[in-house]
Design a protein around this motif. Structure first.
Motif, PDB file in Angstrom:
ATOM      1  N   ALA A 192       0.564   1.939   1.119  1.00 47.60           N
ATOM      2  CA  ALA A 192       1.579   1.185   0.670  1.00 47.60           C
ATOM      3  C   ALA A 192       2.546   0.804   1.493  1.00 47.60           C
ATOM      4  CB  ALA A 192       1.988   1.472  -0.760  1.00 47.60           C
ATOM      5  N   GLN A 193       3.110   2.108   1.918  1.00 47.50           N
ATOM      6  CA  GLN A 193       3.952   2.023   2.729  1.00 47.50           C
ATOM      7  C   GLN A 193       4.089   1.147   4.260  1.00 47.50           C
ATOM      8  OE1 GLN A 193       6.559   3.320   2.973  1.00 47.50           O
ATOM      9  NE2 GLN A 193       7.660   2.799   4.554  1.00 47.50           N
ATOM     10  N   PHE A 194       2.633   0.522   4.582  1.00 48.24           N
ATOM     11  CA  PHE A 194       2.220  -0.282   5.605  1.00 48.24           C
ATOM     12  C   PHE A 194       2.815  -1.237   5.345  1.00 48.24           C
ATOM     13  CE2 PHE A 194      -0.610  -2.548   7.731  1.00 48.24           C
ATOM     14  CZ  PHE A 194      -0.430  -2.610   9.330  1.00 48.24           C
TER      15      PHE A 194
ATOM     16  N   LEU B 267       5.685   6.615   0.454  1.00 49.35           N
ATOM     17  CA  LEU B 267       6.199   5.257   0.097  1.00 49.35           C
ATOM     18  C   LEU B 267       7.477   6.024  -0.200  1.00 49.35           C
ATOM     19  CD1 LEU B 267       5.974   1.868  -0.474  1.00 49.35           C
ATOM     20  CD2 LEU B 267       5.388   2.762  -3.032  1.00 49.35           C
ATOM     21  N   ALA B 268       8.251   5.024   1.421  1.00 50.76           N
ATOM     22  CA  ALA B 268       9.955   5.545   1.203  1.00 50.76           C
ATOM     23  C   ALA B 268      10.060   5.123   0.114  1.00 50.76           C
ATOM     24  CB  ALA B 268      10.122   4.743   2.494  1.00 50.76           C
TER      25      ALA B 268
ATOM     26  N   ARG C 194      -4.013   9.330   0.596  1.00 55.05           N
ATOM     27  CA  ARG C 194      -3.003   8.683   1.374  1.00 55.05           C
ATOM     28  C   ARG C 194      -2.889   6.413   0.842  1.00 55.05           C
ATOM     29  NH1 ARG C 194      -5.272  11.501   5.118  1.00 55.05           N
ATOM     30  NH2 ARG C 194      -7.007  11.121   5.266  1.00 55.05           N
ATOM     31  N   LEU C 195      -2.880   6.666  -0.707  1.00 52.54           N
ATOM     32  CA  LEU C 195      -2.816   5.244  -1.237  1.00 52.54           C
ATOM     33  C   LEU C 195      -1.039   4.907  -0.922  1.00 52.54           C
ATOM     34  CD1 LEU C 195      -4.288   3.499  -2.351  1.00 52.54           C
ATOM     35  CD2 LEU C 195      -3.163   4.610  -4.593  1.00 52.54           C
TER      36      LEU C 195
ATOM     37  N   LYS D 126       0.478  -8.321   8.061  1.00 57.82           N
ATOM     38  CA  LYS D 126       0.300  -6.820   8.446  1.00 57.82           C
ATOM     39  C   LYS D 126      -1.169  -7.546   7.568  1.00 57.82           C
ATOM     40  CE  LYS D 126       3.984  -4.751   7.921  1.00 57.82           C
ATOM     41  NZ  LYS D 126       4.501  -3.381   8.341  1.00 57.82           N
ATOM     42  N   ILE D 127      -2.490  -6.334   8.518  1.00 59.24           N
ATOM     43  CA  ILE D 127      -3.542  -6.280   8.714  1.00 59.24           C
ATOM     44  C   ILE D 127      -4.238  -4.681   8.421  1.00 59.24           C
ATOM     45  CG2 ILE D 127      -6.484  -6.862   8.720  1.00 59.24           C
ATOM     46  CD1 ILE D 127      -4.574  -9.388  10.161  1.00 59.24           C
TER      47      ILE D 127
END
Ligand SMILES: Nc1nc2c(ncn2[C@@H]2O[C@H](COP(=O)(O)OP(=O)(O)OP(=O)(O)O)[C@@H](O)[C@H]2O)c(=O)[nH]1
Ligand SMILES: [Mg+2]
Length: 470
Positions: free
Chosen positions: A462-464, A62-63, A457-458, A327-328
């Motif tokens: 979150a980043q997406f 998450l940037a 990959r949580l 976003k989905i």
């Protein structure tokens, strides 16, 4: 050149902010919907996401967490007074206890507000001070989305579908027998109505337990405080024209009342306000349950995704008023049951499972992605020698016995069609392999300061979902 870029970014940043303002000068709000069928992993996902946003040591993908833009994250009173609060502390307490356990099943909508203090880094850092972004997380059962389909159906049409499903699903015959012994044109007698509704609900619950997902009306299985009310006391009857005051006429009326008083308010008051959505899918569980369950999951997901197509019906278009979910994310959950060498296969199966629904749904404007995640990692990876063959396994503590065990779930095919085609063609069991599932207990945690619970990959999820707004 450089000035041009900066100016461009400022305008873009400004539009992004105004887009999300709820009132002039208010802080930006992101409304994140979290859904999935029951047991898909919603509660664990939200609990772990919040804990990992508060303690960001494990959120390198998450940037805004990795580059330090997020300065603090804290819980605040939620904006909606009438929705139950997501019991974050209770759920986290379960997962982080000395004897960790999974949280209880939850069956209703809930909400929580997490506020993030964000200081932009990079080019814009000197130009603006820190700002607060509110993340409103709304947890609701995916079953409720299926009810959208009911809006297009009359009582007679819905009854016909429901009765057709019964012949080969558990508890169906009991209802059909009871139905045969009932005269739908007799004057309404409440105990008869109740008895029919109970047998019908029991059939829905049994079908659910057997792995069928397309069971409507959704609120029958998750009634909450509505249990026993007339709006949930109806059942399908063979199509006929029903006389005044008859059982059939009353069931018809209650079906319409269900649509009006339960389905529409949920979509209008909650669903239409969501900006970002994650749909959690227990793909591994369905594969384990066999081809029929996987095919049923595919169909059900298509039904669920229909809700993200505002053009689909007039009611949806009206409540969305041109807005849409931006976003989905489709996330296969519980990926810690698999060694990471098999995660690409799981993601590919998830993508393929949803492809048709995604193609059909017009998501133009909405960005979609598929991922394999584990909200709470309960296993560690290992490679074992098994009859001279190297097996990639995971190890964890079994939920039932508390014993440590190594687990190999079977090799997922590289080509998703190897599972999806037999499922679609009505295969009774998998030909090439058996796919196991083990239930692991949450592992005992010893967290370093600044670290949230372990996950897979949580941070990427979150980043997406949120990265562009932080
Ligand atoms: N191994 C593993 N199991 C998980 C994970 N997330 C959920 N589970 C399992 O799935 C079960 C259901 O998770 P919940 O988060 O309660 O699912 P839910 O969607 O909130 O379920 P309902 O509230 O019943 O609709 C848990 O009790 C765990 O057994 C995960 O990340 N890893
Ligand atoms: Mg839950």
């Amino acid at each position: 050149m450089v000035i041009g870029t900066i100016a461009d970014q400022i305008t873009r940043a400004a539009t992004e902010v105004t887009d999300t303002l709820t009132a002039p000068f208010a802080d930006p709000v992101i409304r994140l919907g979290v859904t999935g069928l029951s047991r898909a992993g919603k509660t664990v996902f939200i609990t772990s996401l919040i804990a990992n946003l508060m303690d960001r040591g494990r959120m390198s993908q998450l940037a805004a967490a990795a580059n330090g833009s997020i300065q603090t994250a804290y819980l605040q009173p939620q904006p909606d007074d009438t929705i139950p609060r997501f019991a974050y502390e209770t759920h986290l307490g379960c997962l982080t206890a000395t004897e960790p356990r999974w949280p209880e099943s939850t069956s209703r909508i809930s909400e929580l507000r997490l506020s993030l203090r964000v200081q932009p880094t990079g080019l814009l850092s000197g130009l603006s001070g820190p700002r607060t972004v509110h993340l409103d997380i709304v947890d609701y059962p995916g079953e409720w989305l299926l009810d959208l389909g009911l809006l297009d159906l009359s009582y007679a049409q819905w009854s016909e579908n429901a009765l057709a499903h019964m012949t080969n699903r558990p508890g169906g015959q009991a209802y059909l027998d009871q139905c045969k012994a009932t005269d739908p044109n007799a004057v309404l007698d409440e105990p008869t109505a109740l008895a029919l509704a109970e047998t019908f609900t029991s059939h829905l619950n049994q079908s659910r337990a057997a792995g069928y997902s397309d069971c409507t009306p959704g609120r029958f299985m998750l009634p909450g405080e509505m249990a026993g009310s007339p709006v949930l006391t109806f059942a399908p009857l063979p199509p006929a024209s029903f006389g005044r005051k008859s059982l059939g006429r009353e069931f018809e009326r209650r079906f319409e009342s269900y649509k009006r008083n339960i389905v529409r308010p949920f979509f209008r008051d909650h669903f239409a306000k969501i900006d970002r959505q994650i749909v959690l899918v227990d793909v591994l569980g369905a594969i384990h349950a066999g081809p029929a369950a996987l095919e049923d999951l595919r169909k059900t997901m298509a039904g669920i995704l229909g809700a993200f197509r505002p053009g689909r019906n007039a009611f949806l278009s009206r409540i969305f008023q041109g807005r849409r979910v931006e976003k989905i994310l489709f996330a296969a959950t519980k990926a810690d049951h698999l060694h990471h060498s098999q995660h690409p296969q799981l993601t590919a199966i998830t993508e393929a499972l949803l492809r048709e629904a995604r193609d059909r749904a017009d998501f133009s404007g909405a960005k979609t992605a598929a991922m394999s995640i584990a909200s709470l990692r309960t296993t560690v990876e290992d490679t074992m020698d098994h009859n001279g063959q190297q097996l990639d396994v995971v190890r964890g503590r079994l939920l039932d016995t508390g014993k440590q065990a190594a687990f190999y779930p079977g090799a997922l095919p590289k080509d998703p069609a190897h599972l999806l085609s037999p499922a679609r063609n009505g295969a009774q069991k998998w030909l090439d392999a058996d796919y196991g599932v083990m239930r692991f207990a949450p592992a005992r945690l010893t967290l370093q300061p600044g670290d949230g619970p372990p996950h897979i990959r949580l941070d990427k999820a979150a980043q997406f979902l949120l990265g562009d707004r932080l």
